[in-house]
Design a protein around this motif. Structure first.
Motif, PDB file in Angstrom:
ATOM      1  N   THR A  54      26.130 -36.684  -8.336  1.00 11.47           N
ATOM      2  CA  THR A  54      25.298 -36.401  -7.172  1.00 11.47           C
ATOM      3  C   THR A  54      25.980 -35.324  -6.339  1.00 11.47           C
ATOM      4  OG1 THR A  54      26.328 -38.160  -5.879  1.00 11.47           O
ATOM      5  CG2 THR A  54      24.308 -38.726  -7.080  1.00 11.47           C
ATOM      6  N   TRP A  55      25.199 -34.537  -5.627  1.00  8.63           N
ATOM      7  CA  TRP A  55      25.733 -33.458  -4.813  1.00  8.63           C
ATOM      8  C   TRP A  55      24.729 -33.092  -3.735  1.00  8.63           C
ATOM      9  CZ3 TRP A  55      23.761 -33.120  -9.627  1.00  8.63           C
ATOM     10  CH2 TRP A  55      22.675 -32.268  -9.823  1.00  8.63           C
ATOM     11  N   ALA A  56      25.211 -32.378  -2.736  1.00  9.89           N
ATOM     12  CA  ALA A  56      24.354 -31.824  -1.693  1.00  9.89           C
ATOM     13  C   ALA A  56      24.167 -30.336  -1.984  1.00  9.89           C
ATOM     14  CB  ALA A  56      24.987 -32.028  -0.326  1.00  9.89           C
ATOM     15  N   LEU A  57      23.014 -29.826  -1.617  1.00  6.15           N
ATOM     16  CA  LEU A  57      22.691 -28.438  -1.901  1.00  6.15           C
ATOM     17  C   LEU A  57      22.247 -27.747  -0.622  1.00  6.15           C
ATOM     18  CD1 LEU A  57      22.464 -26.500  -4.344  1.00  6.15           C
ATOM     19  CD2 LEU A  57      20.063 -27.152  -4.500  1.00  6.15           C
ATOM     20  N   ALA A  58      22.890 -26.634  -0.291  1.00  6.57           N
ATOM     21  CA  ALA A  58      22.507 -25.830   0.873  1.00  6.57           C
ATOM     22  C   ALA A  58      21.427 -24.851   0.437  1.00  6.57           C
ATOM     23  CB  ALA A  58      23.719 -25.085   1.421  1.00  6.57           C
ATOM     24  N   LEU A  59      20.276 -24.935   1.078  1.00  3.36           N
ATOM     25  CA  LEU A  59      19.139 -24.082   0.737  1.00  3.36           C
ATOM     26  C   LEU A  59      18.769 -23.200   1.919  1.00  3.36           C
ATOM     27  CD1 LEU A  59      16.929 -26.816  -0.934  1.00  3.36           C
ATOM     28  CD2 LEU A  59      17.979 -24.887  -2.122  1.00  3.36           C
ATOM     29  N   ALA A  60      18.537 -21.926   1.648  1.00  5.27           N
ATOM     30  CA  ALA A  60      18.056 -20.989   2.659  1.00  5.27           C
ATOM     31  C   ALA A  60      16.542 -21.178   2.816  1.00  5.27           C
ATOM     32  CB  ALA A  60      18.364 -19.555   2.225  1.00  5.27           C
ATOM     33  N   PRO A  61      15.966 -20.752   3.929  1.00  8.19           N
ATOM     34  CA  PRO A  61      14.513 -20.888   4.114  1.00  8.19           C
ATOM     35  C   PRO A  61      13.700 -20.279   2.966  1.00  8.19           C
ATOM     36  CG  PRO A  61      15.529 -20.259   6.178  1.00  8.19           C
ATOM     37  CD  PRO A  61      16.607 -20.198   5.120  1.00  8.19           C
ATOM     38  N   GLN A  62      14.138 -19.139   2.431  1.00  9.47           N
ATOM     39  CA  GLN A  62      13.409 -18.502   1.336  1.00  9.47           C
ATOM     40  C   GLN A  62      13.459 -19.355   0.063  1.00  9.47           C
ATOM     41  OE1 GLN A  62      15.864 -17.167   3.124  1.00  9.47           O
ATOM     42  NE2 GLN A  62      14.840 -15.658   4.379  1.00  9.47           N
ATOM     43  N   GLN A  63      14.569 -20.047  -0.151  1.00  7.10           N
ATOM     44  CA  GLN A  63      14.685 -20.916  -1.319  1.00  7.10           C
ATOM     45  C   GLN A  63      13.786 -22.144  -1.168  1.00  7.10           C
ATOM     46  OE1 GLN A  63      18.926 -21.143  -0.966  1.00  7.10           O
ATOM     47  NE2 GLN A  63      19.232 -19.841  -2.773  1.00  7.10           N
ATOM     48  N   LEU A  64      13.698 -22.670   0.046  1.00  5.02           N
ATOM     49  CA  LEU A  64      12.775 -23.776   0.306  1.00  5.02           C
ATOM     50  C   LEU A  64      11.340 -23.353   0.023  1.00  5.02           C
ATOM     51  CD1 LEU A  64      14.175 -25.217   3.641  1.00  5.02           C
ATOM     52  CD2 LEU A  64      14.110 -26.353   1.430  1.00  5.02           C
ATOM     53  N   LEU A  65      11.012 -22.151   0.458  1.00  4.69           N
ATOM     54  CA  LEU A  65       9.673 -21.631   0.220  1.00  4.69           C
ATOM     55  C   LEU A  65       9.401 -21.522  -1.277  1.00  4.69           C
ATOM     56  CD1 LEU A  65       7.115 -20.473   1.563  1.00  4.69           C
ATOM     57  CD2 LEU A  65       8.207 -18.227   1.442  1.00  4.69           C
ATOM     58  N   ARG A  66      10.332 -20.979  -2.027  1.00 10.40           N
ATOM     59  CA  ARG A  66      10.176 -20.836  -3.485  1.00 10.40           C
ATOM     60  C   ARG A  66       9.961 -22.192  -4.150  1.00 10.40           C
ATOM     61  NH1 ARG A  66       9.798 -20.769  -8.562  1.00 10.40           N
ATOM     62  NH2 ARG A  66      10.747 -19.159  -9.848  1.00 10.40           N
ATOM     63  N   LEU A  67      10.769 -23.177  -3.749  1.00  7.26           N
ATOM     64  CA  LEU A  67      10.653 -24.500  -4.361  1.00  7.26           C
ATOM     65  C   LEU A  67       9.361 -25.210  -3.972  1.00  7.26           C
ATOM     66  CD1 LEU A  67      14.302 -25.835  -4.049  1.00  7.26           C
ATOM     67  CD2 LEU A  67      13.150 -24.981  -6.094  1.00  7.26           C
ATOM     68  N   SER A  68       8.861 -24.947  -2.774  1.00  8.07           N
ATOM     69  CA  SER A  68       7.636 -25.618  -2.344  1.00  8.07           C
ATOM     70  C   SER A  68       6.382 -24.982  -2.939  1.00  8.07           C
ATOM     71  CB  SER A  68       7.539 -25.645  -0.822  1.00  8.07           C
ATOM     72  OG  SER A  68       7.395 -24.341  -0.310  1.00  8.07           O
ATOM     73  N   LEU A  69       6.374 -23.653  -3.098  1.00  8.02           N
ATOM     74  CA  LEU A  69       5.181 -22.971  -3.591  1.00  8.02           C
ATOM     75  C   LEU A  69       5.147 -22.805  -5.102  1.00  8.02           C
ATOM     76  CD1 LEU A  69       4.814 -20.157  -0.909  1.00  8.02           C
ATOM     77  CD2 LEU A  69       3.575 -22.334  -1.059  1.00  8.02           C
ATOM     78  N   ASP A  70       6.310 -22.612  -5.717  1.00  9.33           N
ATOM     79  CA  ASP A  70       6.348 -22.307  -7.148  1.00  9.33           C
ATOM     80  C   ASP A  70       7.607 -22.880  -7.797  1.00  9.33           C
ATOM     81  OD1 ASP A  70       5.639 -21.207  -9.589  1.00  9.33           O
ATOM     82  OD2 ASP A  70       6.516 -19.253  -9.118  1.00  9.33           O
ATOM     83  N   PRO A  71       7.722 -24.213  -7.845  1.00 10.90           N
ATOM     84  CA  PRO A  71       8.924 -24.787  -8.459  1.00 10.90           C
ATOM     85  C   PRO A  71       8.929 -24.533  -9.967  1.00 10.90           C
ATOM     86  CG  PRO A  71       7.349 -26.510  -7.986  1.00 10.90           C
ATOM     87  CD  PRO A  71       6.787 -25.243  -7.417  1.00 10.90           C
ATOM     88  N   PRO A  72      10.110 -24.390 -10.563  1.00 10.69           N
ATOM     89  CA  PRO A  72      10.140 -24.218 -12.018  1.00 10.69           C
ATOM     90  C   PRO A  72       9.620 -25.486 -12.693  1.00 10.69           C
ATOM     91  CG  PRO A  72      12.370 -24.424 -11.126  1.00 10.69           C
ATOM     92  CD  PRO A  72      11.432 -24.382  -9.972  1.00 10.69           C
ATOM     93  N   PRO A  73       9.001 -25.340 -13.861  1.00 15.05           N
ATOM     94  CA  PRO A  73       8.373 -26.488 -14.529  1.00 15.05           C
ATOM     95  C   PRO A  73       9.334 -27.647 -14.798  1.00 15.05           C
ATOM     96  CG  PRO A  73       7.860 -24.445 -15.698  1.00 15.05           C
ATOM     97  CD  PRO A  73       8.830 -24.110 -14.623  1.00 15.05           C
ATOM     98  N   GLN A  74      10.584 -27.361 -15.093  1.00 12.70           N
ATOM     99  CA  GLN A  74      11.522 -28.423 -15.429  1.00 12.70           C
ATOM    100  C   GLN A  74      12.130 -29.085 -14.194  1.00 12.70           C
ATOM    101  OE1 GLN A  74      12.107 -25.204 -15.681  1.00 12.70           O
ATOM    102  NE2 GLN A  74      14.218 -24.705 -15.229  1.00 12.70           N
ATOM    103  N   ALA A  75      11.868 -28.537 -13.008  1.00  6.59           N
ATOM    104  CA  ALA A  75      12.483 -29.066 -11.783  1.00  6.59           C
ATOM    105  C   ALA A  75      11.745 -30.306 -11.295  1.00  6.59           C
ATOM    106  CB  ALA A  75      12.476 -27.999 -10.695  1.00  6.59           C
TER     107      ALA A  75
END
Length: 97
Positions: A54-75
């Protein structure tokens, strides 16, 4: 818990975003990520389905946007029901994290 910086940009292809979410211990891409708000701040936690790390991940606002709108299929990205959109902030000139 160790905090890692996410290493993908807003416009990276799915394979690079998936690699950025992979397990830092065994490099497996069979991971899950839960994004929540704790004490008014962003809290992203990763867990590996293969080795159990387990780990913590620091995400920038742009990365949050990418994950919310277009997450990779395996994620396997899950969001807290209490996640306020204001945490995404404004996208400025430094949009690639």
């Amino acid at each position: 818990m160790t905090v890692y910086d996410a290493v993908f940009a807003l416009d990276d292809p799915d394979v690079l975003v998936g690699a950025g979410l992979s397990c830092p211990a065994c490099l497996s891409e069979r991971t899950s990520l839960f994004v929540d708000v704790v004490d008014g701040g962003l809290d992203a936690r990763g867990a590996c389905g293969d080795c159990g790390a387990t780990w913590a991940l620091a995400l920038a606002p742009q990365q949050l946007l990418r994950l919310s709108l277009d997450p990779p299929p395996q994620a396997d990205v899950r969001w807290s029901r209490q996640f306020p959109p204001a945490l995404l902030g404004e996208i400025g000139e430094d949009w690639d994290a």
